[in-house]
Write an enzyme that holds these catalytic residues in place. Structure first.
Site, PDB file in Angstrom:
ATOM      1  N   MET A  20     -29.109 -60.390  36.951  1.00  0.00           N
ATOM      2  CA  MET A  20     -28.391 -61.612  36.562  1.00  0.00           C
ATOM      3  C   MET A  20     -28.684 -62.717  37.578  1.00  0.00           C
ATOM      4  O   MET A  20     -28.659 -62.471  38.787  1.00  0.00           O
ATOM      5  CB  MET A  20     -26.893 -61.342  36.530  1.00  0.00           C
ATOM      6  CG  MET A  20     -26.511 -60.157  35.653  1.00  0.00           C
ATOM      7  SD  MET A  20     -24.746 -59.888  35.689  1.00  0.00           S
ATOM      8  CE  MET A  20     -24.587 -58.459  34.607  1.00  0.00           C
ATOM      9  N   ASP A  44     -29.095 -54.213  35.650  1.00  0.00           N
ATOM     10  CA  ASP A  44     -28.604 -55.468  35.091  1.00  0.00           C
ATOM     11  C   ASP A  44     -28.925 -56.608  36.048  1.00  0.00           C
ATOM     12  O   ASP A  44     -28.242 -56.803  37.052  1.00  0.00           O
ATOM     13  CB  ASP A  44     -27.094 -55.360  34.829  1.00  0.00           C
ATOM     14  CG  ASP A  44     -26.827 -54.545  33.583  1.00  0.00           C
ATOM     15  OD1 ASP A  44     -27.400 -54.880  32.536  1.00  0.00           O
ATOM     16  OD2 ASP A  44     -26.070 -53.559  33.660  1.00  0.00           O
ATOM     17  N   MET A  97     -31.292 -60.728  32.516  1.00  0.00           N
ATOM     18  CA  MET A  97     -30.359 -61.750  32.020  1.00  0.00           C
ATOM     19  C   MET A  97     -30.546 -62.980  32.902  1.00  0.00           C
ATOM     20  O   MET A  97     -29.716 -63.315  33.751  1.00  0.00           O
ATOM     21  CB  MET A  97     -28.921 -61.212  32.082  1.00  0.00           C
ATOM     22  CG  MET A  97     -28.651 -60.165  31.013  1.00  0.00           C
ATOM     23  SD  MET A  97     -27.134 -59.247  31.305  1.00  0.00           S
ATOM     24  CE  MET A  97     -27.742 -58.018  32.442  1.00  0.00           C
ATOM     25  N   SER A 147     -25.762 -47.726  33.991  1.00  0.00           N
ATOM     26  CA  SER A 147     -26.005 -49.039  34.601  1.00  0.00           C
ATOM     27  C   SER A 147     -25.493 -48.989  36.031  1.00  0.00           C
ATOM     28  O   SER A 147     -24.281 -48.831  36.260  1.00  0.00           O
ATOM     29  CB  SER A 147     -25.263 -50.131  33.827  1.00  0.00           C
ATOM     30  OG  SER A 147     -25.171 -51.288  34.644  1.00  0.00           O
ATOM     31  N   MET A 200     -26.509 -55.801  22.579  1.00  0.00           N
ATOM     32  CA  MET A 200     -25.348 -55.972  23.459  1.00  0.00           C
ATOM     33  C   MET A 200     -24.068 -55.761  22.641  1.00  0.00           C
ATOM     34  O   MET A 200     -23.896 -56.379  21.593  1.00  0.00           O
ATOM     35  CB  MET A 200     -25.309 -57.394  24.037  1.00  0.00           C
ATOM     36  CG  MET A 200     -26.455 -57.794  24.930  1.00  0.00           C
ATOM     37  SD  MET A 200     -26.482 -57.108  26.591  1.00  0.00           S
ATOM     38  CE  MET A 200     -24.807 -56.988  27.086  1.00  0.00           C
ATOM     39  N   ASP A 241     -25.676 -51.481  24.718  1.00  0.00           N
ATOM     40  CA  ASP A 241     -25.326 -51.847  26.099  1.00  0.00           C
ATOM     41  C   ASP A 241     -23.992 -52.579  26.144  1.00  0.00           C
ATOM     42  O   ASP A 241     -23.877 -53.699  25.637  1.00  0.00           O
ATOM     43  CB  ASP A 241     -26.440 -52.741  26.661  1.00  0.00           C
ATOM     44  CG  ASP A 241     -26.257 -53.048  28.141  1.00  0.00           C
ATOM     45  OD1 ASP A 241     -25.418 -52.385  28.785  1.00  0.00           O
ATOM     46  OD2 ASP A 241     -26.966 -53.941  28.638  1.00  0.00           O
ATOM     47  N   HIS A 286     -33.123 -55.028  32.755  1.00  0.00           N
ATOM     48  CA  HIS A 286     -32.511 -55.915  31.748  1.00  0.00           C
ATOM     49  C   HIS A 286     -32.382 -57.301  32.367  1.00  0.00           C
ATOM     50  O   HIS A 286     -31.488 -57.534  33.180  1.00  0.00           O
ATOM     51  CB  HIS A 286     -31.139 -55.322  31.361  1.00  0.00           C
ATOM     52  CG  HIS A 286     -30.397 -56.124  30.349  1.00  0.00           C
ATOM     53  ND1 HIS A 286     -29.086 -55.846  30.012  1.00  0.00           N
ATOM     54  CD2 HIS A 286     -30.761 -57.178  29.580  1.00  0.00           C
ATOM     55  CE1 HIS A 286     -28.682 -56.707  29.088  1.00  0.00           C
ATOM     56  NE2 HIS A 286     -29.676 -57.528  28.820  1.00  0.00           N
ATOM     57  N   HIS A 346     -30.379 -48.094  34.249  1.00  0.00           N
ATOM     58  CA  HIS A 346     -30.366 -49.442  33.690  1.00  0.00           C
ATOM     59  C   HIS A 346     -30.036 -50.427  34.811  1.00  0.00           C
ATOM     60  O   HIS A 346     -29.024 -50.275  35.506  1.00  0.00           O
ATOM     61  CB  HIS A 346     -29.317 -49.497  32.574  1.00  0.00           C
ATOM     62  CG  HIS A 346     -29.269 -50.791  31.847  1.00  0.00           C
ATOM     63  ND1 HIS A 346     -30.243 -51.172  30.950  1.00  0.00           N
ATOM     64  CD2 HIS A 346     -28.360 -51.800  31.869  1.00  0.00           C
ATOM     65  CE1 HIS A 346     -29.924 -52.356  30.447  1.00  0.00           C
ATOM     66  NE2 HIS A 346     -28.795 -52.768  30.996  1.00  0.00           N
TER      67      HIS A 346
END
Ligand code: DX5
Ligand code: ZN
Length: 223
Positions: free
Chosen positions: A39, A37, A70, A10, A141, A179, A68, A35
């Site tokens: 957000m 992330d 979020m 990540s 998760m 993850d 990913h 990966h």
């Protein structure tokens, strides 16, 4: 389950000022996917980055990007991330009916990327059921989403086993990725419990030798 296992660092945990260099070190050590992330400051309190960063990094690596999401409203990010070079896009089942998840998973597939759903630590593994016909991978998760560097939550190993069993009853070809809080200490157990992809942020990028840490991970990720 017979596909090779994958280490996916990540990049949230990398040094932003040395990102491409640190990614090169991880790739030399055997990392096989990045990966991302993503957000939005709403679905999770933290704010990270968008498709622009994915597109910029695409020039420095041939490895696939895993986005990913979020975020409260993933629909408007799917196409931009795939255009920016993401090979897989992860949607959270916790969004429920607030967004058309099945339709978005079909859209991801139609755009040539791997549709993935994610489950938070408090979400029962059975919640994946309705999405199994629409996904190629499931993300579990093992920390509360929002921040890197948290310790793996207790019970995660049992949740990997439970989710693997549910997936295998439908299609053993669907990959399972874990993850959050993944370290060399727990990596082997997670793979043997049924994970195919391990995401690791701080355990990779906080290491004094990133390349050596990735090699260490991969040597431990034996079924
Ligand atoms: C948490 C993210 C994870 C996390 C991984 O919201 O989805 O990908 O940052 O980082 P580590 O390995 O540091 O837990
Ligand atoms: Zn993640």
């Amino acid at each position: 389950m017979n596909e090779p296992v994958i280490l996916a660092p990540s990049i949230l945990a990398a040094d932003p000022g040395r990102l491409a260099d640190q990614m090169k070190q991880a790739a030399r050590g055997g990392a096989a996917m990045w990966h991302l992330d993503v957000m939005d400051g709403h679905f999770v309190p933290n704010l990270s980055f968008g498709p622009h960063i994915c597109a910029g990094l695409r020039r420095y690596t041939e490895l696939p990007f895993d986005a990913h999401l979020m975020v409260d409203n993933p629909s408007r990010l799917i196409e931009p991330f795939i255009t920016a070079g993401a090979s897989s896009v992860v949607l959270h089942v916790e969004l429920g009916d607030s967004v058309p998840i099945p339709q978005m998973l079909r859209e991801i597939k139609a755009a040539g990327a791997l549709p993935t759903v994610s489950l938070c630590p408090q979400t029962p593994p059975e919640a994946v059921g309705p999405y199994l016909p629409l996904v190629g991978r499931v993300l579990l998760m093992s920390v509360e989403p929002g921040y890197g560097g948290q310790p793996l939550l207790p019970g995660s190993l049992e949740r990997v086993r439970a989710l693997r069993a549910i997936i295998d009853r439908f299609d053993p070809g669907i990959q399972l990725q874990l993850d959050g809080g993944v370290t060399p200490e727990n990596a082997g157990d997670m793979i043997r419990a049924g994970a195919d992809v391990l995401i690791a942020g701080s355990a990779v990028f906080d290491a004094p030798d990133i390349e050596a840490r990735c090699r260490e991970f991969i040597s431990l990720m034996k079924r």
